[in-house]
Design a protein around this motif. Sequence first.
Motif, PDB file in Angstrom:
ATOM      1  N   PRO A 198     -29.064 -23.501  39.365  1.00  0.00           N
ATOM      2  CA  PRO A 198     -28.940 -22.623  40.539  1.00  0.00           C
ATOM      3  C   PRO A 198     -29.964 -22.962  41.627  1.00  0.00           C
ATOM      4  CG  PRO A 198     -30.066 -21.479  38.780  1.00  0.00           C
ATOM      5  CD  PRO A 198     -29.688 -22.817  38.225  1.00  0.00           C
ATOM      6  N   LEU A 199     -29.656 -22.504  42.847  1.00  0.00           N
ATOM      7  CA  LEU A 199     -30.518 -22.765  43.999  1.00  0.00           C
ATOM      8  C   LEU A 199     -31.941 -22.269  43.761  1.00  0.00           C
ATOM      9  CD1 LEU A 199     -30.671 -23.767  46.929  1.00  0.00           C
ATOM     10  CD2 LEU A 199     -30.041 -21.475  47.665  1.00  0.00           C
ATOM     11  N   ILE A 232     -27.962 -36.521  49.326  1.00  0.00           N
ATOM     12  CA  ILE A 232     -28.621 -35.853  48.204  1.00  0.00           C
ATOM     13  C   ILE A 232     -30.063 -36.328  48.164  1.00  0.00           C
ATOM     14  CG2 ILE A 232     -28.038 -37.524  46.380  1.00  0.00           C
ATOM     15  CD1 ILE A 232     -27.368 -34.684  44.817  1.00  0.00           C
ATOM     16  N   LEU A 233     -30.973 -35.420  47.854  1.00  0.00           N
ATOM     17  CA  LEU A 233     -32.394 -35.740  47.927  1.00  0.00           C
ATOM     18  C   LEU A 233     -32.908 -36.246  46.585  1.00  0.00           C
ATOM     19  CD1 LEU A 233     -33.669 -32.672  49.958  1.00  0.00           C
ATOM     20  CD2 LEU A 233     -33.126 -34.943  50.803  1.00  0.00           C
ATOM     21  N   ARG A 234     -33.919 -37.081  46.637  1.00  0.00           N
ATOM     22  CA  ARG A 234     -34.583 -37.557  45.418  1.00  0.00           C
ATOM     23  C   ARG A 234     -35.041 -36.385  44.557  1.00  0.00           C
ATOM     24  NH1 ARG A 234     -37.938 -41.749  43.354  1.00  0.00           N
ATOM     25  NH2 ARG A 234     -36.920 -43.138  44.817  1.00  0.00           N
ATOM     26  N   SER A 235     -35.607 -35.364  45.199  1.00  0.00           N
ATOM     27  CA  SER A 235     -36.138 -34.230  44.430  1.00  0.00           C
ATOM     28  C   SER A 235     -35.017 -33.514  43.685  1.00  0.00           C
ATOM     29  CB  SER A 235     -36.854 -33.261  45.369  1.00  0.00           C
ATOM     30  OG  SER A 235     -35.978 -32.826  46.387  1.00  0.00           O
ATOM     31  N   GLN A 236     -33.845 -33.436  44.319  1.00  0.00           N
ATOM     32  CA  GLN A 236     -32.718 -32.786  43.641  1.00  0.00           C
ATOM     33  C   GLN A 236     -32.301 -33.596  42.413  1.00  0.00           C
ATOM     34  OE1 GLN A 236     -30.251 -32.700  47.277  1.00  0.00           O
ATOM     35  NE2 GLN A 236     -29.879 -30.549  46.793  1.00  0.00           N
ATOM     36  N   LEU A 255     -18.922 -13.706  48.754  1.00  0.00           N
ATOM     37  CA  LEU A 255     -20.338 -14.033  48.878  1.00  0.00           C
ATOM     38  C   LEU A 255     -20.804 -14.922  47.725  1.00  0.00           C
ATOM     39  CD1 LEU A 255     -22.312 -10.907  50.037  1.00  0.00           C
ATOM     40  CD2 LEU A 255     -22.687 -13.258  50.750  1.00  0.00           C
ATOM     41  N   GLU A 256     -20.220 -14.658  46.527  1.00  0.00           N
ATOM     42  CA  GLU A 256     -20.725 -15.362  45.359  1.00  0.00           C
ATOM     43  C   GLU A 256     -20.487 -16.861  45.443  1.00  0.00           C
ATOM     44  OE1 GLU A 256     -19.034 -12.369  45.060  1.00  0.00           O
ATOM     45  OE2 GLU A 256     -21.026 -11.496  44.934  1.00  0.00           O
ATOM     46  N   SER A 257     -19.419 -17.249  46.089  1.00  0.00           N
ATOM     47  CA  SER A 257     -19.080 -18.665  46.096  1.00  0.00           C
ATOM     48  C   SER A 257     -19.983 -19.449  47.053  1.00  0.00           C
ATOM     49  CB  SER A 257     -17.633 -18.856  46.512  1.00  0.00           C
ATOM     50  OG  SER A 257     -17.507 -18.590  47.895  1.00  0.00           O
ATOM     51  N   MET A 258     -20.783 -18.736  47.755  1.00  0.00           N
ATOM     52  CA  MET A 258     -21.644 -19.440  48.719  1.00  0.00           C
ATOM     53  C   MET A 258     -23.106 -19.352  48.330  1.00  0.00           C
ATOM     54  SD  MET A 258     -20.039 -18.113  52.169  1.00  0.00           S
ATOM     55  CE  MET A 258     -19.953 -16.528  51.422  1.00  0.00           C
ATOM     56  N   GLN A 259     -23.844 -20.239  48.876  1.00  0.00           N
ATOM     57  CA  GLN A 259     -25.287 -20.176  48.659  1.00  0.00           C
ATOM     58  C   GLN A 259     -25.886 -19.326  49.759  1.00  0.00           C
ATOM     59  OE1 GLN A 259     -26.628 -24.158  48.627  1.00  0.00           O
ATOM     60  NE2 GLN A 259     -26.053 -24.498  46.519  1.00  0.00           N
TER      61      GLN A 259
END
Lengths: 728, 728
Positions: A624-625, A596-600, B724-728
């Motif tokens: 969300p992404l 896991i990244l610091r920025s995250q 599709l929704e379950s994935m990024q």
Amino acid sequence: RFHRKLQQFWGWILIAIIGVATGLTAFSVGLASTQLADLKYKLTVTTIHACDGCIAKPFFIILAFNVVFVLVSAFMVIFWEPAAGGSGIPQIKGYLNGIRVPNIVRAKTFLVKVVGVVLAISGGLIVGKAVTVAAPMVHSGAILAAGFIQGQPLSLGSVLGKRITKLNLGVWGRYRSDQFKRDFVAAGVAAGISASFGAPLGGLLFAIEDSASFWRQKLIWKICLCGSLSAFTLNFLLSGQRGHWGVLIQPGLIVFGNNNDFVNGGYAAWHFPFFIIVAVLGGVLGSMFVGMSVLLHKMRNRFIRTPVQKIMEVLLVVTITTVATYFMPIILKSCKDKKDLGPTASGIDYSHFTFYCPQGTYNQMATLFFASQESTMTDVLSQHRQFDTWELLSFLPFHLFLACITNGMSVPGGLFVPGLVGGEATIFDPSTTKAGAVMGRLLGEWISTIVSDVEPVVFAMLGAASVLAGIFRTPISLTAIIIEATHSERDTLALLTVTDIGLSLPVFFVVFISKWIGDFFDSGIYNSVYRVIRYPVLNWDPPSWSQWLEARHVMQDDVITMRTRESVKNIIRMLRDTTHNGFPVVRDDEKFVGIILRSQLTLLLTERAFVRDRDDVKNQKVVPLDKFREEYPRFPSIDDVTLSEEDIELSWMDLEPYINLHPYTVHSDTSFGRVFRLFRSMGLRHLCVVDEANHVVGIITRKDLAYLDRKQWDARRVRLNLSLESMQ
Amino acid sequence: RFHRKLQQFWGWILIAIIGVATGLTAFSVGLASTQLADLKYKLTVTTIHACDGCIAKPFFIILAFNVVFVLVSAFMVIFWEPAAGGSGIPQIKGYLNGIRVPNIVRAKTFLVKVVGVVLAISGGLIVGKAVTVAAPMVHSGAILAAGFIQGQPLSLGSVLGKRITKLNLGVWGRYRSDQFKRDFVAAGVAAGISASFGAPLGGLLFAIEDSASFWRQKLIWKICLCGSLSAFTLNFLLSGQRGHWGVLIQPGLIVFGNNNDFVNGGYAAWHFPFFIIVAVLGGVLGSMFVGMSVLLHKMRNRFIRTPVQKIMEVLLVVTITTVATYFMPIILKSCKDKKDLGPTASGIDYSHFTFYCPQGTYNQMATLFFASQESTMTDVLSQHRQFDTWELLSFLPFHLFLACITNGMSVPGGLFVPGLVGGEATIFDPSTTKAGAVMGRLLGEWISTIVSDVEPVVFAMLGAASVLAGIFRTPISLTAIIIEATHSERDTLALLTVTDIGLSLPVFFVVFISKWIGDFFDSGIYNSVYRVIRYPVLNWDPPSWSQWLEARHVMQDDVITMRTRESVKNIIRMLRDTTHNGFPVVRDDEKFVGIILRSQLTLLLTERAFVRDRDDVKNQKVVPLDKFREEYPRFPSIDDVTLSEEDIELSWMDLEPYINLHPYTVHSDTSFGRVFRLFRSMGLRHLCVVDEANHVVGIITRKDLAYLDRKQWDARRVRLNLSLESMQ
């Protein structure tokens, strides 16, 4: 599906925009500096005429000009944006290698760079109006690329920027990642080279050989498209400015010489032994330059630290340079008849400067010293100009001395380098190239007295190439750039410029030998500079002595791991106590899961994505992404996180949805070569080392691979009782 | 230390030898085929003169010539070495991608290739004496490279070879590995391109863009050195043969046209819309050619299987081609005055063939049909030749028809492709290039009636480029090669040849659009062929639909593992029962340790490196590393292992000293993209998949990655209930 196609198409459009924008920037810089240089030149000539050949008044006018221009440029760099100083190429190279270089691809840097370089060119004396543009162009191209890819070109204010970002996140959200940014910056670099020399292939090869770290076919295509478009844009505008709209006659800002001069003479197979002499001398000269640059850098680091000292240095160098270049041609006056010259170019003719010579003649030494760098280059590379040996000989040491002291000042430009990174010459540094050309011409003149069919101009060109190779050690892109930049205009209205590709063989030959000679002394300007400023740049191959090393030898074993479900208190402590950019995440049974990244983590904390109850993860806020993409590249720092004491003490965070699952890992006994290659080819930032039970036992970062100290390891090897025989 | 330096130096010497040898081969092939073609031409002309313009006799002479030459060539390929058929480029590309292609870089293949290609050139009609050399040269360069690197060039008998090997093992033992061999073969490929077109940069880019899979800076330098030396050798010899020893006037075997013709006209910015028309047409034409080739290949696979059928096919095609090319010019007679021609080249002038026209005139259609391909190319690309539209229009379909049926025969050559790989055009296929040039010229002539300042010859050149791009989809190397191969000889004694780099922009532009258009229809000739012949070639990127896949989806889970101490009986059984090239080795607690190769195991068995007592491993015979290098690349097969029943039943082997320890592994949940990139960048052959306990759960080979079937996986995805929704 359609969305993905659109995104891909958008990538190409962005590349095209970057190419055109780089071409436009190159054109603007070229135009502005030409105007200022013309102004200065006209004023000088008028004053000399007006005061009937007096010396003091025109000298002080020029001095004033230079001091003002260069000082403004220096002020901007020192007080506003130090990252804009120097050529920017080593920083961009480092960035492409995977290093985080602060501010190097920001909009402010771009502005300071462009304005500062125009001023430095117009004010500096050892700087040609066009030659110096190469390195800043590379940097500008890179910045433009990084800006456009983020969807907020030139950071148009954070508010407006954010809005644009949100608007476009759908289309170019995909590109808001370090990897894509790096790809686009590589394309920007190629566009910069391409615009400077009219050399799209040279730009591509420069990016391949010297800059980029990992390759895909599509990246090559993108780079080539970007370079072609930037060359086209510049060519179109320059040709138009000369009154030939739509006809392409001006391939790049820099032209290395007119190859019509070579055609009658050229070279033959038996000239190659002489080429070797040029190559060896160029290699030694280049290597000397590298050594001197490193020395100067160290001295600057020690003696010139405060802004005032830096300004004083700039003032001193400008004055010395102005004095030397103004009075040398007067002292070593060498007047030649203008009639002996071949056809001259149109426009103001800097290279045939009368400069205290009788009417109808021109001052040859003023040509060498005073005229703009690129016209001098062309002259030394021209058959129509005859130089006496003493002229060239007296020029060389003065010029090299000036180039050396000018190097490393706090001014942006191809030649000037800031104190920070100082001591580094830029590729296509006009002064060294010119010194090389003069050296080659000297040798050529001498050899032509022995062998009749030898062309001194060919040697001048090869000399320039060999010195560059001695400094930069990038044989292939240098060959391509030199060949592409050696244009011939058949006549003023010729529609096409023609390049002499037949010369590529001797250029390649000479450049390769010079590189080889230079490698005896040091590892080239960039690597020498990186060692001094401690940039963790990874070479292409692991050092050959490192064969016996294994992952466990180089890893940091005091690794800090997080659990998949971790207390906020722990997270904040780890973020505060370390500067790591990534943390390995392990399950409760200590098995490695991912990174896991610091920025995250900082973003998750500011978004309050945590819960009170350790098992209540379903109620944890989902980030969300797109939120991460939107924030990119300026994530909150841990100091921006303001949580109540209660939040910190009692909350838990479920990292599971955000973990970068199952990245590459290596076993602790994996050979160093394997580790190095994995790291290098995949452009990793951190690599977790696991044992046979899949527990994290260490982490390897870029610095662990870049700063291997041979002596230390050789000693340790003896201690470890490892002998050569026990290994394969 | 010294030993390592010596080895490195030896690597460069080998590269130089490969370059020079490739140049020498190109020269020999060029010389021999010119001699034979001259003989045929003179005989035809003499016979036509002698029988006062009769038609039958000279026709049958030519037919006999062609049939004999081509038949001999076909016999050699069909009965002696099928791997020598065709261009060899797809096979070499596959080899560089990491596929094992039997016999492709053997000495016998080289001999058949060189002799066969000379005969095919002299006997075939659609083959030019020089153009066809390109692809075989690439193959020859690759074979030479592979031969020299093994220290037994040209396999000089296994006895002598072994002795040389042993002698030199100290120096080049290091290079006896697959990885180094592949590097050297890449250099050989570049040398082949470089010799064919006098295009060292083109060769480099071809190797980068199209062939090689993983990159290091040193490899780029080696490739460039190799290419330069091969171009230099050829240039030196060709120039010498023309009486100018030491002066370099003949850059490559193939010259695309004289760019002096372009200089007066050239192009302007407003021509670009017209260039788009050329590009689109070229892309469609090229794509049609790809489709036709694949179709033809499938038909050949079905109907032409036995040697007799193949010979009959060759006979038929030669006859049809001879008839068509001989009688078409007689029927469509178009006599032109020779005086209208510009200056002609020295030597026999194939392109101004009187051929049943009145004295003082020449038969234009004979020029198109009958003359050698490269002079036709030059003609179509020359301003001095005027072509009527009907001439070009009637030529085009006939030529394309002939090119199509000729493609895929069992003859070595750039144009001919063997039944095995059939249906694949070679890069720089003269017939398609010519078709492209003719198409471009047609368009150009038509556009020049609308816009006055358009040069039809420029369009002819761009047409050739666009069709090539439509077939091969490698825009950058094509641009470089075309630009480098477009030489101009200023006059016969000009010392240098000059290339028109100004044209690179429109060429690049056109080539890119054609590639883009072609990509709408298929994925280019090579990828289409690979799909048909099921070569597991890995692309640069994983397919975009595969995002959701993980290592466990694509791995083979019926993995066969060995223990570090294994019974000989088990080893032999595993070797016999499977065809795997590598076996994962695990400890007694099932933890993964490393990989052992089939070749190592068979050698260990033949060397009797085993013991009776499981714990008596100290007495096991030690097989040194040099022994493995010595055997490379021809290791014993499992069928060569002859052990007594007792040895097999009772012996144990300790694999520990030979295991390839801790190679790269991935976790079974690692994303497919990561697996793919690791495999591709590191050039792996097998990748072990482990679970969290470090037990081997599967193995991934090249085939698992290359043959992903989208439909099957999409169906499975539905079954797996992944949305599709379950994935990024």
